[in-house]
Scaffold this motif. Structure first.
Motif, PDB file in Angstrom:
ATOM      1  N   ILE A  98       0.854  -1.178   0.000  1.00 52.45           N
ATOM      2  CA  ILE A  98       0.000   0.000   0.000  1.00 52.45           C
ATOM      3  C   ILE A  98       0.895   1.234   0.000  1.00 52.45           C
ATOM      4  O   ILE A  98       1.762   1.390   0.860  1.00 52.45           O
ATOM      5  N   GLY A  99       0.676   2.088  -0.991  1.00 55.46           N
ATOM      6  CA  GLY A  99       1.398   3.341  -1.089  1.00 55.46           C
ATOM      7  C   GLY A  99       0.421   4.485  -1.004  1.00 55.46           C
ATOM      8  O   GLY A  99      -0.773   4.287  -0.764  1.00 55.46           O
ATOM      9  N   SER A 100       0.896   5.677  -1.197  1.00 52.51           N
ATOM     10  CA  SER A 100       0.004   6.830  -1.142  1.00 52.51           C
ATOM     11  C   SER A 100      -0.890   6.821  -2.375  1.00 52.51           C
ATOM     12  O   SER A 100      -0.449   7.062  -3.488  1.00 52.51           O
ATOM     13  N   GLY A 101      -2.129   6.462  -2.180  1.00 54.04           N
ATOM     14  CA  GLY A 101      -3.092   6.427  -3.273  1.00 54.04           C
ATOM     15  C   GLY A 101      -2.935   5.261  -4.228  1.00 54.04           C
ATOM     16  O   GLY A 101      -3.464   5.287  -5.330  1.00 54.04           O
ATOM     17  N   ASP A 102      -2.227   4.217  -3.821  1.00 50.14           N
ATOM     18  CA  ASP A 102      -1.952   3.104  -4.703  1.00 50.14           C
ATOM     19  C   ASP A 102      -1.876   1.820  -3.887  1.00 50.14           C
ATOM     20  O   ASP A 102      -1.398   1.826  -2.752  1.00 50.14           O
ATOM     21  N   ALA A 103      -2.338   0.731  -4.460  1.00 49.31           N
ATOM     22  CA  ALA A 103      -2.232  -0.576  -3.812  1.00 49.31           C
ATOM     23  C   ALA A 103      -1.842  -1.609  -4.860  1.00 49.31           C
ATOM     24  O   ALA A 103      -2.297  -1.562  -5.997  1.00 49.31           O
ATOM     25  N   LEU A 104      -0.977  -2.535  -4.462  1.00 46.29           N
ATOM     26  CA  LEU A 104      -0.489  -3.584  -5.345  1.00 46.29           C
ATOM     27  C   LEU A 104      -0.647  -4.941  -4.682  1.00 46.29           C
ATOM     28  O   LEU A 104      -0.513  -5.054  -3.462  1.00 46.29           O
ATOM     29  N   VAL A 105      -0.886  -5.961  -5.489  1.00 46.18           N
ATOM     30  CA  VAL A 105      -0.709  -7.343  -5.067  1.00 46.18           C
ATOM     31  C   VAL A 105       0.373  -7.925  -5.960  1.00 46.18           C
ATOM     32  O   VAL A 105       0.488  -7.552  -7.136  1.00 46.18           O
TER      33      VAL A 105
ATOM     34  N   TYR B 178      -8.471  -7.744  -7.686  1.00 45.17           N
ATOM     35  CA  TYR B 178      -8.202  -7.724  -6.247  1.00 45.17           C
ATOM     36  C   TYR B 178      -8.564  -6.350  -5.711  1.00 45.17           C
ATOM     37  O   TYR B 178      -8.220  -5.339  -6.307  1.00 45.17           O
ATOM     38  N   ARG B 179      -9.234  -6.346  -4.567  1.00 45.26           N
ATOM     39  CA  ARG B 179      -9.654  -5.089  -3.939  1.00 45.26           C
ATOM     40  C   ARG B 179      -9.114  -5.010  -2.524  1.00 45.26           C
ATOM     41  O   ARG B 179      -9.050  -6.009  -1.819  1.00 45.26           O
ATOM     42  N   LEU B 180      -8.771  -3.812  -2.143  1.00 46.75           N
ATOM     43  CA  LEU B 180      -8.340  -3.527  -0.780  1.00 46.75           C
ATOM     44  C   LEU B 180      -9.424  -2.699  -0.116  1.00 46.75           C
ATOM     45  O   LEU B 180      -9.845  -1.672  -0.665  1.00 46.75           O
TER      46      LEU B 180
ATOM     47  N   VAL C 230      -9.275  -0.805  -6.099  1.00 48.14           N
ATOM     48  CA  VAL C 230      -8.820  -1.893  -6.957  1.00 48.14           C
ATOM     49  C   VAL C 230      -7.291  -1.882  -6.963  1.00 48.14           C
ATOM     50  O   VAL C 230      -6.665  -0.849  -7.198  1.00 48.14           O
ATOM     51  N   CYS C 231      -6.712  -3.031  -6.673  1.00 46.32           N
ATOM     52  CA  CYS C 231      -5.255  -3.148  -6.611  1.00 46.32           C
ATOM     53  C   CYS C 231      -4.682  -3.386  -8.006  1.00 46.32           C
ATOM     54  O   CYS C 231      -5.258  -4.115  -8.814  1.00 46.32           O
ATOM     55  N   ARG C 232      -3.547  -2.780  -8.258  1.00 43.04           N
ATOM     56  CA  ARG C 232      -2.785  -3.120  -9.450  1.00 43.04           C
ATOM     57  C   ARG C 232      -2.075  -4.438  -9.162  1.00 43.04           C
ATOM     58  O   ARG C 232      -1.847  -4.794  -8.011  1.00 43.04           O
ATOM     59  N   LYS C 233      -1.736  -5.161 -10.213  1.00 43.67           N
ATOM     60  CA  LYS C 233      -1.123  -6.478 -10.053  1.00 43.67           C
ATOM     61  C   LYS C 233       0.275  -6.474 -10.648  1.00 43.67           C
ATOM     62  O   LYS C 233       0.470  -6.058 -11.789  1.00 43.67           O
ATOM     63  N   LEU C 234       1.238  -6.949  -9.856  1.00 45.01           N
ATOM     64  CA  LEU C 234       2.624  -7.067 -10.294  1.00 45.01           C
ATOM     65  C   LEU C 234       2.990  -8.544 -10.326  1.00 45.01           C
ATOM     66  O   LEU C 234       2.912  -9.232  -9.308  1.00 45.01           O
TER      67      LEU C 234
END
Length: 126
Positions: free
Chosen positions: A36-43, A61-63, A71-75
């Motif tokens: 979780i970053g500022s205004g951003d989420a990743l899985v 994926y949702r946080l 909605v999380c971005r996916k890496l």
């Protein structure tokens, strides 16, 4: 991907994301990390398995934080150069090495680095 390789990749990705000011947690399989970053989420998924990658690519994926849902971005980190995804940021060995170097530099300089993540293939083709 062998479990030892996956664990090493997970640890490097955790350092990279932490250097980019993400709050990073290990999560249960099949995923590896959430960030979780500022205004951003990743899985994050580290895998070479085609079926696992396909499921990851096609899943949203949702946080949840309180009443909000993001909605999380996916890496995806994979060593399989033949893998193609539609809705993931995809890293191979070259990207891992590049971003790991940036994370080490940030650590040496005592600052955080912006993690400029590319967009998933589907967004680029638009």
């Amino acid at each position: 991907m062998e479990s030892g390789t996956r664990e090493k990749a997970r640890n490097v990705l955790k350092r990279i994301l932490t250097a980019a000011s993400y709050d990073v947690e290990e999560v249960s399989e099949p995923l590896d990390l959430s960030a979780i970053g500022s205004g951003d989420a990743l899985v994050v998924l580290c895998s070479d398995d085609p079926e696992t990658i396909r499921m990851f690519d096609s899943t949203t994926y949702r946080l949840r934080t309180g009443d909000d849902s993001v909605v999380c971005r996916k890496l995806l980190f994979t060593l399989d150069t033949g893998v193609q995804t539609e809705d993931c940021i995809q890293w191979g060995a070259d990207e891992l090495a590049c971003y790991a170097g940036r994370a080490v530099l940030a650590e040496v300089l005592g600052d955080s680095r912006t993690l400029d993540l590319p967009r998933p293939a589907a967004e680029i083709r638009g």
